[in-house]
Design an enzyme around this catalytic site. Sequence first.
Site, PDB file in Angstrom:
ATOM      1  N   SER A 165      -6.762  64.322   2.726  1.00  0.00           N
ATOM      2  CA  SER A 165      -7.638  64.800   1.711  1.00  0.00           C
ATOM      3  C   SER A 165      -6.677  65.050   0.470  1.00  0.00           C
ATOM      4  CB  SER A 165      -7.832  66.042   2.174  1.00  0.00           C
ATOM      5  OG  SER A 165      -8.299  66.797   1.074  1.00  0.00           O
ATOM      6  N   TYR A 178      -6.765  74.295   5.811  1.00  0.00           N
ATOM      7  CA  TYR A 178      -7.487  72.951   5.687  1.00  0.00           C
ATOM      8  C   TYR A 178      -6.280  72.215   5.198  1.00  0.00           C
ATOM      9  CZ  TYR A 178     -10.363  69.167   4.570  1.00  0.00           C
ATOM     10  OH  TYR A 178     -10.737  67.850   4.216  1.00  0.00           O
TER      11      TYR A 178
HETATM   12  N1  LIG Z   1     -16.390  64.777   2.934  1.00  0.00           N
HETATM   13  C1  LIG Z   1     -15.435  65.101   2.034  1.00  0.00           C
HETATM   14  O1  LIG Z   1     -15.730  65.158   0.926  1.00  0.00           O
HETATM   15  C2  LIG Z   1     -14.176  64.932   2.542  1.00  0.00           C
HETATM   16  C3  LIG Z   1     -13.063  64.738   1.646  1.00  0.00           C
HETATM   17  C4  LIG Z   1     -11.757  64.714   2.169  1.00  0.00           C
HETATM   18  C5  LIG Z   1     -11.295  64.522   3.392  1.00  0.00           C
HETATM   19  N2  LIG Z   1     -12.465  64.500   4.475  1.00  0.00           N
HETATM   20  C6  LIG Z   1     -12.198  64.357   5.744  1.00  0.00           C
HETATM   21  O2  LIG Z   1     -13.041  63.431   6.545  1.00  0.00           O
HETATM   22  C7  LIG Z   1     -13.137  63.775   7.539  1.00  0.00           C
HETATM   23  C8  LIG Z   1     -14.616  63.444   8.218  1.00  0.00           C
HETATM   24  O3  LIG Z   1     -15.240  64.870   7.504  1.00  0.00           O
HETATM   25  P1  LIG Z   1     -16.678  64.661   7.015  1.00  0.00           P
HETATM   26  O4  LIG Z   1     -16.934  65.126   5.624  1.00  0.00           O
HETATM   27  O5  LIG Z   1     -17.452  63.582   7.676  1.00  0.00           O
HETATM   28  O6  LIG Z   1     -17.204  66.254   7.914  1.00  0.00           O
HETATM   29  P2  LIG Z   1     -18.351  66.263   8.926  1.00  0.00           P
HETATM   30  O7  LIG Z   1     -19.705  65.514   8.583  1.00  0.00           O
HETATM   31  O8  LIG Z   1     -18.464  68.025   9.066  1.00  0.00           O
HETATM   32  O9  LIG Z   1     -17.970  65.690  10.236  1.00  0.00           O
HETATM   33  C9  LIG Z   1     -16.981  66.016  10.939  1.00  0.00           C
HETATM   34  C10 LIG Z   1     -16.767  65.663  12.328  1.00  0.00           C
HETATM   35  O10 LIG Z   1     -15.995  66.178  13.026  1.00  0.00           O
HETATM   36  C11 LIG Z   1     -16.397  66.524  14.383  1.00  0.00           C
HETATM   37  N3  LIG Z   1     -15.716  67.637  14.837  1.00  0.00           N
HETATM   38  C12 LIG Z   1     -15.525  68.850  14.515  1.00  0.00           C
HETATM   39  N4  LIG Z   1     -14.999  69.851  15.060  1.00  0.00           N
HETATM   40  C13 LIG Z   1     -14.822  69.046  16.351  1.00  0.00           C
HETATM   41  C14 LIG Z   1     -14.209  69.139  17.574  1.00  0.00           C
HETATM   42  N5  LIG Z   1     -13.480  70.573  18.110  1.00  0.00           N
HETATM   43  N6  LIG Z   1     -13.967  68.270  18.506  1.00  0.00           N
HETATM   44  C15 LIG Z   1     -14.442  67.143  18.111  1.00  0.00           C
HETATM   45  N7  LIG Z   1     -15.008  66.797  17.109  1.00  0.00           N
HETATM   46  C16 LIG Z   1     -15.068  67.725  16.049  1.00  0.00           C
HETATM   47  C17 LIG Z   1     -17.557  66.870  13.984  1.00  0.00           C
HETATM   48  O11 LIG Z   1     -18.509  66.913  15.274  1.00  0.00           O
HETATM   49  P3  LIG Z   1     -19.897  67.729  15.438  1.00  0.00           P
HETATM   50  O12 LIG Z   1     -20.728  66.875  14.623  1.00  0.00           O
HETATM   51  O13 LIG Z   1     -20.275  67.894  16.827  1.00  0.00           O
HETATM   52  O14 LIG Z   1     -19.692  69.096  14.892  1.00  0.00           O
HETATM   53  C18 LIG Z   1     -18.417  65.742  13.052  1.00  0.00           C
HETATM   54  O15 LIG Z   1     -18.545  64.544  13.957  1.00  0.00           O
HETATM   55  C19 LIG Z   1     -12.501  64.820   8.063  1.00  0.00           C
HETATM   56  O16 LIG Z   1     -11.367  64.885   8.464  1.00  0.00           O
HETATM   57  C20 LIG Z   1     -12.412  65.671   6.638  1.00  0.00           C
HETATM   58  O17 LIG Z   1     -11.261  66.635   6.552  1.00  0.00           O
HETATM   59  C21 LIG Z   1     -13.745  64.742   3.922  1.00  0.00           C
END
Ligand SMILES: NC(=O)c1ccc[n+]([C@@H]2O[C@H](COP(=O)([O-])OP(=O)(O)OC[C@H]3O[C@@H](n4cnc5c(N)ncnc54)[C@H](OP(=O)(O)O)[C@@H]3O)[C@@H](O)[C@H]2O)c1
Length: 260
Positions: A165, A178
Site C-alpha cells: 500500500s 494497517y
Molecule cells: N482497495 C484499495 O484501494 C487498496 C489500496 C492499497 C492496498 N490494498 C490492499 O489490497 C488487498 C485487497 O484489498 P481489497 O481492497 O480488495 O479489500 P476487500 O474487498 O475488503 O477484500 C479483502 C479480502 O480479504 C479477505 N479477508 C479479510 N480478513 C480475512 C481473514 N481473516 N481470513 C481470510 N480472508 C480474509 C476478505 O474476505 P471476506 O470477503 O470473507 O471478508 C476479502 O476477500 C489488501 O491487502 C489491501 O490492503 C487495497
Amino acid sequence: MTITQPETTAAPHQRFEPAADALRGRVIAITGAGDGIGRALALTAAAHGAELVLIGRTVSKLEQVHGRIAAFGQAEASIAPLDLERAVARDYDALAEALQQRFGRLDGLVHSAGILGTLAPIEHYDVPTWCRVLHVNLTAAFALTQVLLPALRASQDASIIFTSSGVGRVPRAYWGAYAVSKFGIEALSGILADELGGAGVVRVNALNPGPVRTRMRAQAYPAEDAGSLARPEDIMRPYLWLLSAASRGVTGQSLDCQAH
Ligand SMILES: NC(=O)c1ccc[n+]([C@@H]2O[C@H](COP(=O)([O-])OP(=O)(O)OC[C@H]3O[C@@H](n4cnc5c(N)ncnc54)[C@H](OP(=O)(O)O)[C@@H]3O)[C@@H](O)[C@H]2O)c1
C-alpha cells in the site's frame, strides 16, 4: 517545429499485454479470493489459463467465484477455506498437504487478503484491533508463505506477490496498524527475495494496488466518489505480468499497479 510524442509514465508491468494463455498450466493460490482485488485476480488469472486455489474465509463468496470460473470451461479451481485470523498450525499444514497432493507444486502465491482496522491516532489506537490487523495482514502472510515454500520451490518458475500500500512506503498519520502491517509486508517481501536469491526459481515482489474501488477503500474513504476510482479489474496487468513468464528473474521489487 518539433513535434514530441506525449510521454507515457506507465512502466512495463503496467503496460503488459498478456497473451490469452499467459498463465496456462500454472497453479496459483490467492488469499482473499472471494472479494475485491483477490476476486478480480482469480477470475482474470483463470481466464488466462491458470488453475486457481481460492483461499478465503467466506465460503459462499469463494463458491461464487468458483462457479464463475467453472463457467469459463477452460481451467480448474479449488476452494481452500482459511480464516487468517483464527487459523492455527494444523490448518496451514492441512492446506499445504492438500495442495501438494493435488498439484505437487505451486507456481504462484498472491497475498491479497487484508483488513483495514480503524483509522485513529497512535495515542488512542485500540490494542486488540492493532493485534488483529498485524496478525491478518502480516503474520498470517508470513505463516502461509513459509508453509507453502516447499511447493513453490517444486515449481520451474514461481512468483510470490505480497500486496502492499502507499501507506506501507510513506508513513501517514492515523493509518496505524494497517500502515505498520504494510511496512512489514514490504520488509518481509524484501527479506524473502534476498534469502531466495536473484537466480532462484522463486521470485518475490510487493505490489501496491493504489486506490481501487473495493469494500476496504469505501471503509477508509466513506465520503469519496467511488466512481472516480479504478475498478479491481482495471489493475490486473501488473499481477499477470508478475505471475507469468514475462517477469522471470524480477525479484525484490516494490511496484505500483497504477501510474502516478
Ligand atoms: N482497495 C484499495 O484501494 C487498496 C489500496 C492499497 C492496498 N490494498 C490492499 O489490497 C488487498 C485487497 O484489498 P481489497 O481492497 O480488495 O479489500 P476487500 O474487498 O475488503 O477484500 C479483502 C479480502 O480479504 C479477505 N479477508 C479479510 N480478513 C480475512 C481473514 N481473516 N481470513 C481470510 N480472508 C480474509 C476478505 O474476505 P471476506 O470477503 O470473507 O471478508 C476479502 O476477500 C489488501 O491487502 C489491501 O490492503 C487495497
